[in-house]
Write a protein that holds these residues in place. Structure first.
Motif, PDB file in Angstrom:
ATOM      1  N   ARG A   9       0.828  -1.214   0.000  1.00  0.00           N
ATOM      2  CA  ARG A   9       0.000   0.000   0.000  1.00  0.00           C
ATOM      3  C   ARG A   9       0.859   1.259   0.000  1.00  0.00           C
ATOM      4  O   ARG A   9       0.496   2.275  -0.594  1.00  0.00           O
ATOM      5  N   THR A  39     -10.396  -4.700  -3.762  1.00  0.00           N
ATOM      6  CA  THR A  39      -9.054  -4.658  -3.198  1.00  0.00           C
ATOM      7  C   THR A  39      -9.150  -4.634  -1.681  1.00  0.00           C
ATOM      8  O   THR A  39      -9.884  -3.818  -1.113  1.00  0.00           O
ATOM      9  N   THR A  97      -7.754  -3.756   1.780  1.00  0.00           N
ATOM     10  CA  THR A  97      -6.783  -2.793   2.324  1.00  0.00           C
ATOM     11  C   THR A  97      -6.596  -2.919   3.829  1.00  0.00           C
ATOM     12  O   THR A  97      -5.577  -2.460   4.354  1.00  0.00           O
TER      13      THR A  97
END
Length: 598
Positions: A105, A132, A134
Motif C-alpha cells: 500500500r 481490493t 486494504t
C-alpha cells in the motif's frame, strides 16, 4: 502464533470446501505462499507453468466438478496473465475466483515495480465483483461475497490483496459502525416462471407440428425432462457445443451439434421447423436458427440478462431448466401428433451418421483427421471426460464423438480461444482423479502452451487414482481452421508465413518427461495407437500426422463459400491440388444413397 491475513484466507477457502488452488508463485503473493507452508498445503497449491494455464485449469475444474475453481497469481504480469482464462470463464458462465497480489500500500500510486491498476484492469472480466483488500477487517466479507457471487452469477470474481496486507495480523470485523460481518455458505435456490407464462408457452408448443429443441449447458440438470418433452412433442434435439454432453447422441432424434461446426440434420431441422424451444443456451449464430417469422419460439433460461436476445421468441421463461420443464410437462399434449416430422428428423440423423462414417473412411495424405476422431469414438470408456481445443479439431470432436450417458465434454465455447484443451484436461483430472480424461488438440494449440503443461501433468501424475490422461495432437503443420476460413470467407489462398508451423516431435517430448509418447504416421496404425495410449500407466501424448487438406465443410456449405474456395485455388493456394481432391470427395458423400459405399 498470531493468525495472518494470508492464513485467514486459506482457512476461509477450506471452510468453503475449496480443495485446490491453481496458481504460479511470485513475490506479490509471498505472504500467501508462506501461509500455504504453515497450512501444510491445504488447500493444495497446484503449480502450472504459466498463469494463463492456472486460470484455464480452474475453469476446467469448475466445468467438470460443478464447484468453484480458484486460481492465484502474483501482482503485475502474473495478474495480467490470468486474464484470458478468466474471460473464458466469463463468456462460458463458469464460477471462478482469482486471488491476485498487489504492490504494498505504501508504494501504490508511485509507479513502483510491477504496479498495475489491477482494479481497473479486472473491472470488465470480473465485473460482478472485484475488490481490493486494504485492511484485515474487510475479510471475511469480501472473500465470502466473491465466492457467493461467482456461484450465483456463474462468473469470475477477483480479490486483489496488497503484499503488506497479506502479512498483517488478522482481526475480524467488530460489532461497530461501518463494519461488515459475514457468514459462510449459501443455500440452493430454484427459480420458476409464473403459471400464466407457462400456459402461454404450452399453447405455443402444443400448436406446433414440427417442433425443434435446442439445448445448451443450462439443460444439464434436466436430462430426463428434456427427453420427456422431446418424445411428447415428437421433436428433434440439437445441441450447442457447450451442451454436447447433456443428452446422449445415441438417441435417434438427437441431431447433434449446431452451427458452423454442426451437423446437416441440425441445420435441416432448424430450416424446416415451425416451432422452436431453446433450453439453457445462448447460442449466438442467428443464421442457424429458423428464419424470422417462420417459427414460433419459447426460451427457458435461468438468467434474465441472457434471455430473449438470440431469436424473436414469443414466450421467454426465466427459471431453472429442470424445475421449469417439470411444471411445463403436465400442460403439454402428446395426443394427435403425426409421426412424419419425427420420422424425418430420425432419418436425417441416421443418414448423417452414415455420411460421417464414409467421410472418415476416405483416403488422405497421410491420415484423414476425421478417421482419427472416428477411431477413438468406440474405444472411449463410459465415464470418459473429453476436452477439445479450438481450431479444426473442434469440428472432429463435434461431429465424430458420440456422447453416451455418463460421459462429459467441453471446450472454450463463446471465447473460442486457443490453448485450453490441455489445461482443461488437467483441471478435469483434479476434479475427477478416478476418471480417464482425453484432450483433443491441434498442433498449433499444443505448441502454444500444451507442451509446457505436459510438465504439469508429469508433476502431478501420482495424485490421480486413474492414471489415464491422453493428449491427442492432430499434427498437420498448419493453423488449419484459420487457413480454411481464409479460403472460404475471403477467397484467399493460404498465406504460408502465417499459417505454416514447424513439425514438432510431440511424442518424443512426452517421452523426455518420462511419459508415454506415440507417433502415428499411417492410417492403419490409428486404432492401435489409441489402444496403446489407453493402456499407458500414466499421461500419454499421441500425435497423428494428418492431412491439412481435409476440409471442415460447414453443414450448409453455400455456393458463395464454394466459389470463394475456388477463387483461392485459382490464385495459387499452396495446397490446391490436394485441397480440391479432398473437398470434392468429402462433399459428395452427403449425396450418396444411404448405404452405398465409397
Amino acid at each position: 502464533m498470531s493468525t495472518k491475513v494470508s492464513d485467514h484466507i486459506l482457512e476461509r477457502l477450506r471452510a468453503w470446501g475449496v480443495e485446490q488452488v491453481f496458481g504460479y508463485p511470485g513475490d506479490g503473493i509471498n505472504g500467501l505462499l508462506a501461509a500455504w507452508g504453515r497450512a501444510e498445503d491445504q488447500p493444495r497449491f497446484i503449480q502450472s507453468r504459466h498463469e494463463e494455464m492456472s486460470a484455464f485449469e480452474a475453469v476446467g475444474y469448475a466445468k467438470f466438478s460443478g464447484r468453484i475453481g480458484v486460481c492465484a497469481a502474483t501482482s503485475g504480469p502474473g495478474a495480467i496473465h490470468l486474464l484470458n482464462g478468466l474471460y473464458d470463464a466469463k463468456l462460458d458462465h463458469v464460477p471462478v475466483l482469482a486471488i491476485v497480489g498487489q504492490t504494498n500500500r505504501t508504494a501504490m500510486g508511485g509507479s513502483y515495480q510491477q504496479e498495475v491498476d489491477l482494479h481497473t484492469l479486472y473491472k470488465d472480466v470480473a465485473s460482478e465483483f472485484v475488490e481490493t483488500v486494504t485492511v484485515p477487517e474487510q475479510l471475511p466479507n469480501v472473500l465470502d461475497r466473491a465466492i457467493r457471487t461467482a456461484y450465483a452469477r456463474r462468473c469470475p470474481t477477483a480479490l486483489i490483496i496488497p503484499g503488506d496486507v497479506q502479512e498483517l495480523d488478522y482481526s475480524p470485523p467488530t460489532h461497530e459502525f461501518k463494519m461488515v460481518p459475514s457468514s459462510l455458505g449459501m443455500s440452493e435456490c430454484t427459480a420458476t416462471p409464473t403459471d400464466e407464462a407457462l400456459r402461454r408457452a404450452a399453447d405455443v408448443l402444443n400448436a406446433g407440428d414440427k417442433v425443434a429443441i435446442l439445448i445448451g449447458q443450462g439443460a444439464s440438470g434436466a436430462v430426463a425432462e428434456v427427453r420427456e418433452v422431446a418424445e411428447m412433442l415428437g421433436a428433434g434435439v440439437a445441441k450447442a457445443l457447450l451442451g454436447k454432453d447433456v443428452l446422449s447422441d445415441e438417441l435417434p432424434y438427437v441431431t447433434g451439434p449446431i452451427g458452423l461446426l454442426g451437423s446437416r440434420p441440425s441445420y435441416e431441422m432448424m430450416r424446416d421447423c415451425d416451432t422452436l424451444l431453446t433450453i439453457g443456451s445462448s447460442f449466438p449464430y442467428t443464421q442457424f436458427m429458423p428464419d424470422f417469422g417462420k417459427a414460433r419460439g419459447v426460451q427457458i433460461d435461468i438468467d434474465p440478462h441472457m434471455i430473449g436476445m438470440r431469436y424473436p421468441y414469443e414466450v421467454n421463461l426465466v427459471g431453472d431448466a429442470r424445475a421449469t420443464l417439470r411444471r411445463l410437462i403436465p400442460l403439454l399434449k402428446a395426443e394427435g401428433r403425426g409421426r412424419e416430422w419425427y420420422d424425418t428428423v430420425c432419418a436425417n440423423v441416421k443418414r448423417w451418421h452414415e455420411t460421417m462414417e464414409r467421410r472418415a473412411g476416405l483416403s488422405a495424405d497421410p491420415i484423414n483427421p476425421e478417421h482419427v476422431a472416428r477411431a477413438l469414438d468406440p474405444l472411449l470408456p463410459d465415464n470418459a471426460i473429453l476436452t477439445s481445443d479450438s481450431g479444426s479439431v473442434a469440428n472432429w470432436y463435434a461431429r465424430h464423438i458420440t456422447m453416451r450417458p455418463g460421459m462429459r465434454g467441453s471446450l472454450s465455447g463463446t471465447l473460442a480461444t486457443m490453448g485450453p484443451g490441455v489445461p482443461y484436461a488437467i483441471g478435469a483430472k483434479f476434479a475427477h482423479p478416478d476418471r480417464p480424461v482425453f484432450a483433443l488438440v491441434g498442433d498449433g494449440a499444443m505448441q502454444m502452451n500444451g507442451l509446457a503443461e505436459m510438465i504439469t501433468a508429469a508433476k502431478y501424475r501420482d495424485r490421480w487414482s486413474d492414471p489415464r490422461l491422453v493428449v491427442a495432437v492432430w499434427n498437420n503443420q498448419d493453423l488449419n481452421q484459420v487457413t480454411w476460413e481464409m479460403r472460404a470467407m475471403e477467397g484467399a489462398p493460404s498465406f504460408l508465413p502465417s499459417q505454416s508451423i514447424p513439425d514438432v516431435q510431440y511424442a518424443a517430448f512426452a517421452r523426455s518427461l518420462g511419459l508415454t509418447g506415440i507417433r502415428v504416421e499411417k492410417p492403419e496404425d490409428v486404432e492401435a495407437g489409441w489402444r496403446a495410449a489407453l493402456d499407458a500407466d500414466g499421461p500419454a501424448v499421441i500425435e497423428f500426422l494428418t492431412d491439412p487438406a481435409v476440409p471442415p465443410i460447414p453443414p450448409h456449405a453455400s455456393w458463395e463459400q464454394m466459389e470463394a474456395t475456388a477463387a483461392s485455388i485459382l490464385k495459387g493456394d499452396a495446397d490446391r491440388g490436394s485441397m480440391v481432391k479432398q473437398g470434392l470427395k468429402a462433399k459428395v458423400q452427403e449425396f450418396l444413397p444411404g448405404r452405398q459405399k465409397h
